[in-house]
Design an enzyme around this catalytic site. Structure first.
Site, PDB file in Angstrom:
ATOM      1  N   CYS A 182       0.868  -1.183   0.000  1.00  0.00           N
ATOM      2  CA  CYS A 182       0.000   0.000   0.000  1.00  0.00           C
ATOM      3  C   CYS A 182       0.897   1.222   0.000  1.00  0.00           C
ATOM      4  O   CYS A 182       2.094   1.120   0.258  1.00  0.00           O
ATOM      5  CB  CYS A 182      -0.897  -0.005   1.242  1.00  0.00           C
ATOM      6  N   LYS A 235     -12.169  -4.897   2.117  1.00  0.00           N
ATOM      7  CA  LYS A 235     -11.615  -4.030   3.152  1.00  0.00           C
ATOM      8  C   LYS A 235     -12.567  -2.851   3.313  1.00  0.00           C
ATOM      9  O   LYS A 235     -12.779  -2.073   2.387  1.00  0.00           O
ATOM     10  CB  LYS A 235     -10.231  -3.549   2.748  1.00  0.00           C
ATOM     11  N   LYS A 246     -11.649  -7.562   6.221  1.00  0.00           N
ATOM     12  CA  LYS A 246     -11.058  -6.673   7.211  1.00  0.00           C
ATOM     13  C   LYS A 246     -11.979  -5.499   7.464  1.00  0.00           C
ATOM     14  O   LYS A 246     -12.424  -4.909   6.485  1.00  0.00           O
ATOM     15  CB  LYS A 246      -9.709  -6.194   6.663  1.00  0.00           C
ATOM     16  N   TYR A 268      -2.942  -9.018  16.524  1.00  0.00           N
ATOM     17  CA  TYR A 268      -1.917  -8.525  17.447  1.00  0.00           C
ATOM     18  C   TYR A 268      -1.865  -9.402  18.698  1.00  0.00           C
ATOM     19  O   TYR A 268      -0.990  -9.219  19.536  1.00  0.00           O
ATOM     20  CB  TYR A 268      -2.189  -7.051  17.793  1.00  0.00           C
TER      21      TYR A 268
HETATM   22  C1  PBG Z   1      -2.831   0.080   4.870  1.00  0.00           C
HETATM   23  C2  PBG Z   1      -3.438  -0.701   5.987  1.00  0.00           C
HETATM   24  C3  PBG Z   1      -4.244  -0.276   7.057  1.00  0.00           C
HETATM   25  C4  PBG Z   1      -4.404  -1.392   7.883  1.00  0.00           C
HETATM   26  C5  PBG Z   1      -3.743  -2.446   7.286  1.00  0.00           C
HETATM   27  N1  PBG Z   1      -3.177  -2.008   6.107  1.00  0.00           N
HETATM   28  C6  PBG Z   1      -4.772   1.055   7.412  1.00  0.00           C
HETATM   29  C7  PBG Z   1      -5.776   1.739   6.610  1.00  0.00           C
HETATM   30  O1  PBG Z   1      -6.317   1.222   5.623  1.00  0.00           O
HETATM   31  O2  PBG Z   1      -6.021   2.888   6.962  1.00  0.00           O
HETATM   32  C8  PBG Z   1      -5.119  -1.411   9.204  1.00  0.00           C
HETATM   33  C9  PBG Z   1      -4.731  -2.505  10.141  1.00  0.00           C
HETATM   34  C10 PBG Z   1      -5.176  -2.319  11.539  1.00  0.00           C
HETATM   35  O3  PBG Z   1      -5.963  -1.415  11.871  1.00  0.00           O
HETATM   36  O4  PBG Z   1      -4.736  -3.121  12.370  1.00  0.00           O
HETATM   37  N2  PBG Z   1      -3.691   0.570   3.944  1.00  0.00           N
END
Ligand code: PBG
Length: 323
Positions: A120, A195, A248, A313
């Site tokens: 990303c 997501k 997610k 985590y």
């Molecule tokens: C990157 C990404 C994010 C998360 C994982 N990859 C943040 C977002 O999309 O803002 C979040 C993971 C978490 O909250 O543990 N894009």
């Protein structure tokens, strides 16, 4: 069939029978531990809202990976915090970037630990969005080109699997063809397929220093109200070559995990994200909930819904209990 012939409590009567008829199990094999890698040496800075998790320099991350491997956890997923951010996130796809260096160091010291990278741009752009900005919005196709470069640089550094998390259209297919064209057809892709645009990423954005500096991510991440759309996203990613699809966050979207597993029967990962971790940790710290029980119950709900893999985590804590 009915009472008193049927008594559901019979098999609940002892731990032995409960063990014998237990339908789901948390296994250390299911766990993926997220790690945050930052510049410097000897750096181990705790993330306030995620107790027990740190921003770590590469040397410290290498040590953490040894401990994770010793616990039997099969995989880590790496997030990078670069020295320098710019409009096009160049730190994400340069061969000497923080993640590229972390991958080679970790693979050198713990070759059997499966290393996954989040692909990303949001941690690397000065505006904090997941791609290139054109006319105040993230430009899909220009961003996909950079995600392809980022994936290739991770693979050249020795990563075992890439995980695009940007939610641009067509990125899985583009990454798949680029990897194949360069002789990396053996490298799998775990797609962040469904997501959602979630408030539960708050602590992560503190950890990864990746909060958007204007607007939000609603033009690329999914609307929390939608379920059918998740099925379309997953179908597209599978068609484009995803080996594992991810949902997610996990807890607010257990219905989506269930639907994806039932409908597609492919390997499914669920990301128990930072905010899910933080809210539980806060309740544990206050003595409001019992840590061991609630943590296991929550992760079990994700498995029962249909996830094969859980990014969490809590991975180290669970692995310690499972040993
Ligand atoms: C990157 C990404 C994010 C998360 C994982 N990859 C943040 C977002 O999309 O803002 C979040 C993971 C978490 O909250 O543990 N894009």
């Amino acid at each position: 069939m009915n009472f008193p012939i049927t008594r559901m409590r019979r098999l609940r009567g002892s731990e032995t029978t409960r063990r014998m008829v237990r339908e789901n199990h948390l296994r250390v094999d299911d766990l993926i531990m997220p790690l945050f890698v930052c510049p410097g040496k000897g750096v181990k800075k705790e993330i306030g809202s995620m107790p027990g998790n740190h921003q770590m320099s590469i040397d410290v991350a290498v040590e953490a990976c040894r401990e994770i491997a010793d616990l039997g956890i099969p995989a880590v997923i790496l997030f990078g915090i670069p020295d320098h951010k710019d409009a096009r996130g160049s730190g994400a796809y340069c061969d000497d970037g923080i993640i590229q260096r972390a991958i080679s160091a970790i693979k050198e010291h713990t070759p059997d630990l499966f290393v996954i990278t989040d692909v990303c741009l949001c941690e690397y752009t000065d505006h904090g969005h997941c791609g290139v900005i054109v006319d105040n919005d993230v430009h899909n196709d220009e961003t996909v080109d950079l995600l392809v470069e980022e994936s290739l640089s991770h693979v050249r550094a020795g990563v075992d699997m890439v995980a695009p998390s940007d939610m641009m259209d067509g990125r899985v297919g583009a990454i798949r063809s680029a990897l194949d064209a360069q002789g990396f057809d053996h490298i799998p892709i775990m797609a962040y397929s469904a997501k959602y645009c979630s408030g539960f990423y708050g602590p992560f954005r503190e950890a990864a220093e990746s909060a958007p500096q204007f607007g939000d991510r609603r033009s690329y991440q999914m609307d929390p109200a939608n379920g059918d759309e998740a099925m379309r996203e997953v179908a597209l990613d599978i068609e484009e070559g995803a080996d594992i699809v991810m949902i997610k966050p996990a807890l607010p979207y257990l219905d989506i995990i269930y639907r994806v597993k039932s409908e597609f029967g492919v390997p499914v990962a669920a990301y128990n994200v930072s905010g899910e971790f933080a809210m539980l940790k806060a309740a544990f710290a206050n003595g409001w909930l019992d840590e061991d029980r609630v943590r296991d119950e929550v992760l079990m709900s994700i498995k029962r819904a249909g996830a094969d893999l859980i990014l969490t985590y809590f991975a180290r804590d669970i692995a310690r209990v499972l040993r």
